[in-house]
Design a protein around this motif. Structure first.
Motif, PDB file in Angstrom:
ATOM      1  N   ILE A  87      46.239  25.010  32.969  1.00  0.00           N
ATOM      2  CA  ILE A  87      45.430  24.802  34.156  1.00  0.00           C
ATOM      3  C   ILE A  87      45.717  25.901  35.186  1.00  0.00           C
ATOM      4  CG2 ILE A  87      44.979  22.342  33.946  1.00  0.00           C
ATOM      5  CD1 ILE A  87      47.488  21.753  35.445  1.00  0.00           C
ATOM      6  N   ARG A  88      46.351  26.961  34.739  1.00  0.00           N
ATOM      7  CA  ARG A  88      46.557  28.145  35.560  1.00  0.00           C
ATOM      8  C   ARG A  88      46.496  29.341  34.625  1.00  0.00           C
ATOM      9  NH1 ARG A  88      52.857  29.450  36.263  1.00  0.00           N
ATOM     10  NH2 ARG A  88      52.102  31.538  35.806  1.00  0.00           N
ATOM     11  N   VAL A  89      46.513  30.540  35.184  1.00  0.00           N
ATOM     12  CA  VAL A  89      46.460  31.695  34.291  1.00  0.00           C
ATOM     13  C   VAL A  89      47.872  32.010  33.780  1.00  0.00           C
ATOM     14  CG1 VAL A  89      44.412  32.688  35.375  1.00  0.00           C
ATOM     15  CG2 VAL A  89      46.675  33.356  36.191  1.00  0.00           C
ATOM     16  N   PRO A  90      47.972  32.439  32.530  1.00  0.00           N
ATOM     17  CA  PRO A  90      49.302  32.808  32.020  1.00  0.00           C
ATOM     18  C   PRO A  90      49.751  34.135  32.597  1.00  0.00           C
ATOM     19  CG  PRO A  90      47.625  33.104  30.324  1.00  0.00           C
ATOM     20  CD  PRO A  90      46.907  32.581  31.529  1.00  0.00           C
ATOM     21  N   TRP A  91      51.054  34.353  32.565  1.00  0.00           N
ATOM     22  CA  TRP A  91      51.621  35.636  32.967  1.00  0.00           C
ATOM     23  C   TRP A  91      51.946  36.441  31.710  1.00  0.00           C
ATOM     24  CZ3 TRP A  91      55.948  34.653  37.177  1.00  0.00           C
ATOM     25  CH2 TRP A  91      55.343  34.197  38.363  1.00  0.00           C
ATOM     26  N   SER A  92      51.815  37.754  31.860  1.00  0.00           N
ATOM     27  CA  SER A  92      52.291  38.612  30.768  1.00  0.00           C
ATOM     28  C   SER A  92      53.048  39.779  31.410  1.00  0.00           C
ATOM     29  CB  SER A  92      51.121  39.109  29.915  1.00  0.00           C
ATOM     30  OG  SER A  92      50.288  39.899  30.707  1.00  0.00           O
ATOM     31  N   LEU A  93      53.580  40.638  30.556  1.00  0.00           N
ATOM     32  CA  LEU A  93      54.360  41.760  31.079  1.00  0.00           C
ATOM     33  C   LEU A  93      53.421  42.926  31.355  1.00  0.00           C
ATOM     34  CD1 LEU A  93      57.297  42.765  31.622  1.00  0.00           C
ATOM     35  CD2 LEU A  93      57.212  43.782  29.346  1.00  0.00           C
ATOM     36  N   GLY A  94      53.294  43.307  32.631  1.00  0.00           N
ATOM     37  CA  GLY A  94      52.503  44.473  32.981  1.00  0.00           C
ATOM     38  C   GLY A  94      53.382  45.712  32.858  1.00  0.00           C
ATOM     39  N   ARG A  95      52.786  46.847  32.487  1.00  0.00           N
ATOM     40  CA  ARG A  95      53.576  48.072  32.301  1.00  0.00           C
ATOM     41  C   ARG A  95      52.736  49.261  32.776  1.00  0.00           C
ATOM     42  NH1 ARG A  95      54.374  52.027  27.983  1.00  0.00           N
ATOM     43  NH2 ARG A  95      52.391  51.274  27.219  1.00  0.00           N
ATOM     44  N   THR A  96      53.304  50.059  33.645  1.00  0.00           N
ATOM     45  CA  THR A  96      52.595  51.274  34.072  1.00  0.00           C
ATOM     46  C   THR A  96      53.577  52.445  34.043  1.00  0.00           C
ATOM     47  OG1 THR A  96      51.195  49.932  35.508  1.00  0.00           O
ATOM     48  CG2 THR A  96      51.204  52.298  35.919  1.00  0.00           C
ATOM     49  N   GLN A  97      53.126  53.558  33.458  1.00  0.00           N
ATOM     50  CA  GLN A  97      53.964  54.766  33.394  1.00  0.00           C
ATOM     51  C   GLN A  97      53.518  55.736  34.471  1.00  0.00           C
ATOM     52  OE1 GLN A  97      53.406  56.148  29.423  1.00  0.00           O
ATOM     53  NE2 GLN A  97      54.929  54.744  28.594  1.00  0.00           N
ATOM     54  N   PHE A  98      54.454  56.107  35.324  1.00  0.00           N
ATOM     55  CA  PHE A  98      54.132  57.034  36.417  1.00  0.00           C
ATOM     56  C   PHE A  98      54.759  58.390  36.126  1.00  0.00           C
ATOM     57  CE2 PHE A  98      54.112  52.819  38.308  1.00  0.00           C
ATOM     58  CZ  PHE A  98      52.935  52.837  39.045  1.00  0.00           C
ATOM     59  N   CYS A  99      54.028  59.441  36.461  1.00  0.00           N
ATOM     60  CA  CYS A  99      54.561  60.799  36.320  1.00  0.00           C
ATOM     61  C   CYS A  99      54.728  61.391  37.729  1.00  0.00           C
ATOM     62  CB  CYS A  99      53.587  61.630  35.487  1.00  0.00           C
ATOM     63  SG  CYS A  99      54.228  63.256  35.160  1.00  0.00           S
ATOM     64  N   CYS A 100      55.898  61.920  38.001  1.00  0.00           N
ATOM     65  CA  CYS A 100      56.211  62.401  39.355  1.00  0.00           C
ATOM     66  C   CYS A 100      56.117  63.934  39.412  1.00  0.00           C
ATOM     67  CB  CYS A 100      57.631  61.988  39.738  1.00  0.00           C
ATOM     68  SG  CYS A 100      57.898  60.228  39.620  1.00  0.00           S
ATOM     69  N   PHE A 560      63.840  26.924  36.948  1.00  0.00           N
ATOM     70  CA  PHE A 560      63.343  28.283  37.126  1.00  0.00           C
ATOM     71  C   PHE A 560      61.823  28.190  37.008  1.00  0.00           C
ATOM     72  CE2 PHE A 560      67.592  29.599  35.352  1.00  0.00           C
ATOM     73  CZ  PHE A 560      67.997  30.348  36.451  1.00  0.00           C
ATOM     74  N   ALA A 561      61.166  27.817  38.071  1.00  0.00           N
ATOM     75  CA  ALA A 561      59.707  27.656  38.061  1.00  0.00           C
ATOM     76  C   ALA A 561      59.241  27.695  39.499  1.00  0.00           C
ATOM     77  CB  ALA A 561      59.343  26.321  37.412  1.00  0.00           C
ATOM     78  N   ARG A 562      57.928  27.677  39.732  1.00  0.00           N
ATOM     79  CA  ARG A 562      57.446  27.637  41.119  1.00  0.00           C
ATOM     80  C   ARG A 562      56.311  26.640  41.293  1.00  0.00           C
ATOM     81  NH1 ARG A 562      54.662  33.503  42.170  1.00  0.00           N
ATOM     82  NH2 ARG A 562      56.826  34.145  41.963  1.00  0.00           N
ATOM     83  N   GLY A 563      56.191  25.688  40.352  1.00  0.00           N
ATOM     84  CA  GLY A 563      55.065  24.760  40.424  1.00  0.00           C
ATOM     85  C   GLY A 563      53.826  25.452  39.887  1.00  0.00           C
ATOM     86  N   ILE A 564      52.697  24.781  39.998  1.00  0.00           N
ATOM     87  CA  ILE A 564      51.468  25.333  39.415  1.00  0.00           C
ATOM     88  C   ILE A 564      50.816  26.295  40.410  1.00  0.00           C
ATOM     89  CG2 ILE A 564      49.168  24.725  38.587  1.00  0.00           C
ATOM     90  CD1 ILE A 564      50.452  22.046  37.667  1.00  0.00           C
ATOM     91  N   GLU A 565      50.608  27.536  39.964  1.00  0.00           N
ATOM     92  CA  GLU A 565      49.947  28.506  40.840  1.00  0.00           C
ATOM     93  C   GLU A 565      48.482  28.150  40.956  1.00  0.00           C
ATOM     94  OE1 GLU A 565      50.624  32.517  39.345  1.00  0.00           O
ATOM     95  OE2 GLU A 565      51.876  32.769  41.108  1.00  0.00           O
ATOM     96  N   ASP A 566      47.957  28.205  42.160  1.00  0.00           N
ATOM     97  CA  ASP A 566      46.547  27.894  42.383  1.00  0.00           C
ATOM     98  C   ASP A 566      45.708  29.065  41.873  1.00  0.00           C
ATOM     99  OD1 ASP A 566      44.121  27.146  43.238  1.00  0.00           O
ATOM    100  OD2 ASP A 566      44.698  26.759  45.323  1.00  0.00           O
ATOM    101  N   SER A 567      45.007  28.853  40.739  1.00  0.00           N
ATOM    102  CA  SER A 567      44.281  29.979  40.144  1.00  0.00           C
ATOM    103  C   SER A 567      43.007  30.308  40.919  1.00  0.00           C
ATOM    104  CB  SER A 567      43.964  29.695  38.675  1.00  0.00           C
ATOM    105  OG  SER A 567      43.430  28.416  38.566  1.00  0.00           O
ATOM    106  N   THR A 568      42.651  29.476  41.927  1.00  0.00           N
ATOM    107  CA  THR A 568      41.455  29.805  42.711  1.00  0.00           C
ATOM    108  C   THR A 568      41.789  30.823  43.794  1.00  0.00           C
ATOM    109  OG1 THR A 568      41.900  27.980  44.226  1.00  0.00           O
ATOM    110  CG2 THR A 568      40.442  27.519  42.367  1.00  0.00           C
ATOM    111  N   LYS A 569      43.110  30.989  44.056  1.00  0.00           N
ATOM    112  CA  LYS A 569      43.499  31.981  45.078  1.00  0.00           C
ATOM    113  C   LYS A 569      43.618  33.357  44.438  1.00  0.00           C
ATOM    114  CE  LYS A 569      45.984  29.124  48.357  1.00  0.00           C
ATOM    115  NZ  LYS A 569      47.312  28.688  48.733  1.00  0.00           N
ATOM    116  N   PRO A 570      43.250  34.420  45.184  1.00  0.00           N
ATOM    117  CA  PRO A 570      43.323  35.751  44.574  1.00  0.00           C
ATOM    118  C   PRO A 570      44.763  36.168  44.316  1.00  0.00           C
ATOM    119  CG  PRO A 570      42.697  35.874  46.903  1.00  0.00           C
ATOM    120  CD  PRO A 570      42.776  34.432  46.554  1.00  0.00           C
TER     121      PRO A 570
END
Ligand SMILES: Nc1ncnc2c1ncn2[C@@H]1O[C@H](COP(=O)(O)OP(=O)(O)OP(=O)(O)O)[C@@H](O)[C@H]1O
Length: 570
Positions: A87-100, A560-570
């Motif tokens: 009833i909420r969106v799942p989380w996954s591992l985001g990954r971004t490679q930055f070049c300096c 280790f949780a935060r309750g249900i995230e409101d998926s209607t909020k951005p």
């Protein structure tokens, strides 16, 4: 305190696109800049949701790959997916490679991001004790841990001590007896039964350490410091679903890594002056007890046994007499029919902390030792209700699951120090079916003439005179017969008792004889003997007593949780 001042800002490249990146106190953001120097889309990641920052170009999925380059760094963070099975969106591992632009800039980014992590996300665990039930659910506990969880822990710099259980209650006993110095939390990879083991271990150990007797039903239990994490790998995973809104091992792991903390109410069940059990989800008498009892006889069917037993028990159309007494909670704060939902950051739960711990003193250890050892919570006007009930249930949380996304009591709260008491009186089979069916759709299951719901702090249940606990001994004697002759099991009135309970009773031996006779009648297809007393189903275990008392202990443990995230909020 530093808030939003920019600490680092520079141009960075992702692939061949240029970005303006900046790190303020709480957020790391990067905005695409086009050829004409115009700003395009910005991506912003809260520092508290950064999982790790690594030198070079790093991948961990599907396999770990590190390309050590001087100009690059890789950021790993929590990414919210667009859809999932909860009833909420799942989380996954985001990954971004930055070049300096230079190695110096790269090193500065890495240092500043890591410092920000320590400053703005200080409650992350460093060392965890993990229990894996290799037989829970589809028996995938070990695989789930090693393929999905362990690589993320490693990435986040969390070390873990893993215990693969070899017997039931091993995790509970380990927590009660072993040295836990250095662990920031205990994790179960399993289902609700494994969670219950950790719950009993953590509560029991905390009370042992402060010298509080768990058997005293009036005592104020000491809240537990050690956090509990749940990696779902069971059959139902109701506690995980209700506290996260989804059963997804990766989502759970990411909540553990970032050190989320969700307080949770726990209910204790006592029989006279003996602690029987703790639960967080539900204790149910009548229908729910009978279904569990019936399902124990059909374990060979696997998870299908619950559907089968549900049908059989429904067809039996039983109801049971009893007296329910409850201590109402303050109805001005919330009610089970106020159509609210306990979501992440719930106002009712956060305001309840002051009410539950009025002597809270932040300068001392958790919740302060000033709190009186004996609770005033049990003071107040008890309300008594008598009648025949198809089911009686008490739930500390909404108790939702994929089959019933709103749960047993959709407006129940996770941490407000109350539970919802649901009484379903005798009703015709069609009416009861309507009640059950409404758990699976959006209709209000409490809007039926034979259903009552109350928000409570404590509950007592007793049988009518002549049906008391002593008379149950007679049933025990019948059970003895069954143990001697398993053939009798299929038609006996102990349909109801778990194998564990039967074993315990057999161990006890000396069963008293009783002279009470019950009226003989056939009550349905699954039972050919009289049944005027049901059993209690407590989070999937059958309780050995009928006349129990239950009491809610507000915010006793932390997940280790935060309750249900409101998926209607951005
Ligand atoms: N090695 C083991 N052998 C036998 N039983 C175990 C072992 N480890 C744990 N258990 C017990 O198995 C029971 C069920 O496990 P678990 O809750 O993980 O899975 P499940 O029953 O499939 O899921 P759910 O409880 O969500 O329906 C628990 O009560 C636990 O005490």
């Amino acid at each position: 305190m530093e808030t939003d001042s920019v600490r680092v800002e520079s141009s960075l490249w992702i692939g061949n696109k240029r970005y303006r990146a900046f790190l303020s106190g709480w957020y790391f953001s990067w905005t695409e800049i086009d050829e004409r120097n115009r700003e395009k889309k910005t991506i912003s990641v809260p520092v508290s949701e950064v999982i790790g920052v690594k030198e070079g170009r790093v991948e961990i999925q599907p396999q770990k790959k590190v390309e050590d380059t001087d100009l690059d760094f890789t950021l790993f963070y929590v990414k919210r997916n667009s859809k999932g099975n909860g009833i909420r969106v799942p989380w996954s591992l985001g990954r971004t490679q930055f070049c300096c632009p230079s190695r110096g800039v790269r090193d500065q980014w890495i240092t500043q991001l890591r410092t920000a992590l320590k400053t703005h996300s200080p409650s992350r665990p460093h060392r965890l004790l993990v229990f894996i039930n290799p037989f829970g659910g589809k028996k995938r506990g070990k695989q789930i841990f090693h393929s999905l969880v362990a690589p993320l822990f490693e990435l986040a710099g969390i070390s873990s001590h893993v215990v693969v259980t070899e017997r039931a209650n091993q995790a509970r006993d380990y927590i009660l007896k072993k040295d836990l110095t250095g662990f920031d939390g205990v994790i179960c990879v399993g289902g609700d039964g494994m969670f219950s083991e950790l719950l009993h271990g953590v509560i029991g150990r905390t009370q042992q350490e402060v010298g509080v007797s768990e058997h005293d039903p009036t005592v104020m239990l000491q809240p537990c410091d050690l956090h509990i994490g749940i990696i779902p790998a069971g059959s139902t995973d109701c506690v995980c679903f209700t506290t996260m809104g989804i059963n997804d091992p990766v989502t759970s792991t990411l909540h553990i890594i970032i050190g989320d903390s969700q307080p949770l109410d726990v209910c204790s069940v006592h029989y006279q002056s003996t602690l029987v059990r703790y639960f967080v989800s539900m204790v149910g008498y009548g229908f729910y007890g009978d279904v569990l009892a019936e399902s124990e006889r059909h374990r060979w069917m696997g998870p299908l046994r619950y559907d089968y037993s549900g049908c059989m028990v429904y067809l039996c159309n039983r109801s049971y007499p009893g007296q329910v007494q409850y201590l109402p909670a303050d109805s001005h704060i919330s009610s089970p029919r106020d159509n609210t939902r306990c979501l992440s950051g719930c106002r009712v739960c956060s305001e309840s902390k002051e009410r539950l711990f009025p002597h809270f003193n932040s300068s001392s250890s958790l919740y302060s030792a000033n709190v009186s050892q004996y609770s005033s919570e049990l003071e107040g006007e008890w309300v008594t209700i008598e009648g025949r009930f198809k089911c009686i249930s008490l739930t500390c949380m909404s108790s939702s699951c994929p089959r019933s996304p709103k749960g047993l009591s959709p407006s129940a709260h996770l941490a407000d120090g109350t539970a919802d008491l649901i009484l379903v009186r005798e009703a015709n089979p069609l009416g009861f079916l309507t009640y059950l069916h409404r758990h699976t759709n959006t209709q209000d299951q409490f809007d039926l003439p034979f259903v009552e719901v109350y928000r409570v702090k404590a509950v007592r249940f007793s049988l009518p005179p002549g049906e008391g606990e002593e008379e149950e001994e007679e049933e025990e004697e019948e059970e003895e017969d069954v143990l001697e002759d398993p053939e009798k099991l299929c038609c006996s009135n102990i349909a109801g008792h778990s194998q564990q309970h039967l074993a315990e009773r057999k161990e006890r031996g000396n069963v008293a004889m009783s002279r009470v006779k019950r009226p003989g009648f056939v009550c349905g297809p699954c039972c050919t003997k009289p049944r005027s007393v049901s059993v209690w189903n407590c989070d999937g275990e059958i309780l050995p007593h009928t006349e129990i008392s239950c009491r809610v202990h507000g915010q006793l443990v932390r997940l280790f949780a935060r309750g249900i995230e409101d998926s209607t909020k951005p």
